[in-house]
Motif scaffolding. Structure first.
Motif, PDB file in Angstrom:
ATOM      1  N   PRO A  20       0.829  -1.208   0.000  1.00 14.34           N
ATOM      2  CA  PRO A  20       0.000   0.000   0.000  1.00 14.34           C
ATOM      3  C   PRO A  20       0.865   1.262   0.000  1.00 14.34           C
ATOM      4  O   PRO A  20       1.817   1.371   0.765  1.00 14.34           O
ATOM      5  N   CYS A  60      -6.940  -2.171   9.525  1.00 16.41           N
ATOM      6  CA  CYS A  60      -5.771  -3.006   9.204  1.00 16.41           C
ATOM      7  C   CYS A  60      -5.688  -4.204  10.163  1.00 16.41           C
ATOM      8  O   CYS A  60      -5.571  -4.020  11.375  1.00 16.41           O
ATOM      9  N   PRO A  61      -5.757  -5.425   9.630  1.00 11.88           N
ATOM     10  CA  PRO A  61      -5.736  -6.601  10.512  1.00 11.88           C
ATOM     11  C   PRO A  61      -4.372  -6.867  11.147  1.00 11.88           C
ATOM     12  O   PRO A  61      -4.268  -7.693  12.049  1.00 11.88           O
ATOM     13  N   ASP A  62      -3.348  -6.187  10.681  1.00 11.73           N
ATOM     14  CA  ASP A  62      -2.007  -6.417  11.216  1.00 11.73           C
ATOM     15  C   ASP A  62      -1.491  -5.253  12.053  1.00 11.73           C
ATOM     16  O   ASP A  62      -0.314  -5.248  12.411  1.00 11.73           O
ATOM     17  N   ALA A  85      -0.638  -2.493  11.164  1.00 10.59           N
ATOM     18  CA  ALA A  85       0.557  -2.014  10.463  1.00 10.59           C
ATOM     19  C   ALA A  85       0.466  -0.538  10.095  1.00 10.59           C
ATOM     20  O   ALA A  85       1.379  -0.001   9.482  1.00 10.59           O
ATOM     21  N   ILE A  86      -0.648   0.098  10.452  1.00 11.22           N
ATOM     22  CA  ILE A  86      -0.778   1.538  10.211  1.00 11.22           C
ATOM     23  C   ILE A  86      -0.928   2.205  11.565  1.00 11.22           C
ATOM     24  O   ILE A  86      -1.858   1.926  12.316  1.00 11.22           O
ATOM     25  N   PHE A 118       3.010   3.658   7.720  1.00 13.79           N
ATOM     26  CA  PHE A 118       2.907   2.216   7.518  1.00 13.79           C
ATOM     27  C   PHE A 118       4.126   1.538   8.119  1.00 13.79           C
ATOM     28  O   PHE A 118       5.244   2.018   7.969  1.00 13.79           O
ATOM     29  N   CYS A 154       3.098  -5.263   7.461  1.00 18.07           N
ATOM     30  CA  CYS A 154       2.022  -5.183   6.454  1.00 18.07           C
ATOM     31  C   CYS A 154       2.132  -6.366   5.501  1.00 18.07           C
ATOM     32  O   CYS A 154       3.161  -6.559   4.868  1.00 18.07           O
ATOM     33  N   LYS A 155       1.043  -7.154   5.401  1.00 19.05           N
ATOM     34  CA  LYS A 155       1.064  -8.333   4.519  1.00 19.05           C
ATOM     35  C   LYS A 155       0.548  -8.020   3.120  1.00 19.05           C
ATOM     36  O   LYS A 155       0.484  -8.898   2.272  1.00 19.05           O
ATOM     37  N   GLY A 156       0.098  -6.784   2.906  1.00 16.89           N
ATOM     38  CA  GLY A 156      -0.354  -6.407   1.568  1.00 16.89           C
ATOM     39  C   GLY A 156      -1.734  -6.914   1.208  1.00 16.89           C
ATOM     40  O   GLY A 156      -2.030  -7.150   0.040  1.00 16.89           O
ATOM     41  N   CYS A 157      -2.603  -7.027   2.208  1.00 16.26           N
ATOM     42  CA  CYS A 157      -3.946  -7.562   1.960  1.00 16.26           C
ATOM     43  C   CYS A 157      -4.809  -6.606   1.151  1.00 16.26           C
ATOM     44  O   CYS A 157      -5.750  -7.024   0.482  1.00 16.26           O
ATOM     45  N   GLY A 158      -4.535  -5.305   1.225  1.00 15.13           N
ATOM     46  CA  GLY A 158      -5.280  -4.318   0.442  1.00 15.13           C
ATOM     47  C   GLY A 158      -6.552  -3.807   1.100  1.00 15.13           C
ATOM     48  O   GLY A 158      -7.278  -3.007   0.499  1.00 15.13           O
ATOM     49  N   ILE A 159      -6.838  -4.231   2.322  1.00 15.79           N
ATOM     50  CA  ILE A 159      -8.058  -3.777   2.995  1.00 15.79           C
ATOM     51  C   ILE A 159      -8.021  -2.257   3.179  1.00 15.79           C
ATOM     52  O   ILE A 159      -9.022  -1.571   2.955  1.00 15.79           O
ATOM     53  N   CYS A 160      -6.892  -1.723   3.563  1.00 12.89           N
ATOM     54  CA  CYS A 160      -6.800  -0.270   3.783  1.00 12.89           C
ATOM     55  C   CYS A 160      -7.126   0.489   2.504  1.00 12.89           C
ATOM     56  O   CYS A 160      -7.871   1.472   2.532  1.00 12.89           O
ATOM     57  N   MET A 189      -2.540   0.093  -4.199  1.00 16.69           N
ATOM     58  CA  MET A 189      -1.680  -1.075  -4.021  1.00 16.69           C
ATOM     59  C   MET A 189      -0.772  -1.175  -5.248  1.00 16.69           C
ATOM     60  O   MET A 189      -1.255  -1.211  -6.383  1.00 16.69           O
TER      61      MET A 189
HETATM   62  S1  SF4 Z   1      -2.351  -3.759   3.031  1.00 22.23           S
HETATM   63 FE1  SF4 Z   1      -3.430  -4.851   4.713  1.00 22.23          FE
HETATM   64  S2  SF4 Z   1      -1.821  -5.307   6.192  1.00 22.23           S
HETATM   65 FE2  SF4 Z   1      -1.004  -3.732   4.840  1.00 22.23          FE
HETATM   66  S3  SF4 Z   1      -1.417  -1.792   5.860  1.00 22.23           S
HETATM   67 FE3  SF4 Z   1      -3.132  -2.210   4.441  1.00 22.23          FE
HETATM   68  S4  SF4 Z   1      -4.680  -3.251   5.680  1.00 22.23           S
HETATM   69 FE4  SF4 Z   1      -2.724  -3.358   6.808  1.00 22.23          FE
END
Ligand code: SF4
Ligand code: SF4
Length: 95
Positions: A34, A51-53, A55-56, A67, A72-78, A89
């Motif tokens: 992200p 963010c589930p981790d 990381a923000i 960040f 950050c696992k790069g899930c893209g939720i943010c 992303m």
């Molecule tokens: S991509 Fe996922 S893990 Fe990374 S900062 Fe965004 S929500 Fe968090």
């Protein structure tokens, strides 16, 4: 002689890693990263909440979000949840 515990890459598929995520960097799972456009960001902190981790984070000194790419696992939720479309992303290494 104590045996060194295995990291997540060494355990078998469906194995359970007993170490907390803070003990190793999960950011190397990431294939997309992200990237935030600070001009579009309203600092609403929704990305921090979703963010589930975790990381923000909010940086009190800079009065801005940042960040933590170690986790950050790069899930893209943010990026998906940001109402201002301030996060995109990008392929890892392509930013
Ligand atoms: S991509 Fe996922 S893990 Fe990374 S900062 Fe965004 S929500 Fe968090
Ligand atoms: S959700 Fe978007 S606008 Fe809100 S703080 Fe995060 S990047 Fe900025």
């Amino acid at each position: 002689m104590s045996q060194q515990p295995k990291g997540w890459k060494e355990i078998s598929i469906a194995g359970v890693c007993w170490k907390p995520a803070t003990d190793y960097h999960t950011g190397d799972w990431r294939s997309f990263k992200p990237v935030r456009d600070p001009k579009k960001c309203t600092k609403c902190l929704l990305c921090h909440i979703v963010c589930p981790d975790a990381a923000i984070q909010w940086n009190k000194e800079t009065q801005d979000i940042e960040f933590n790419y170690d986790f950050c696992k790069g899930c893209g939720i943010c990026a998906n949840e940001c109402g201002a479309k301030a996060i995109v992303m990008v392929q890892e290494g392509g930013e």
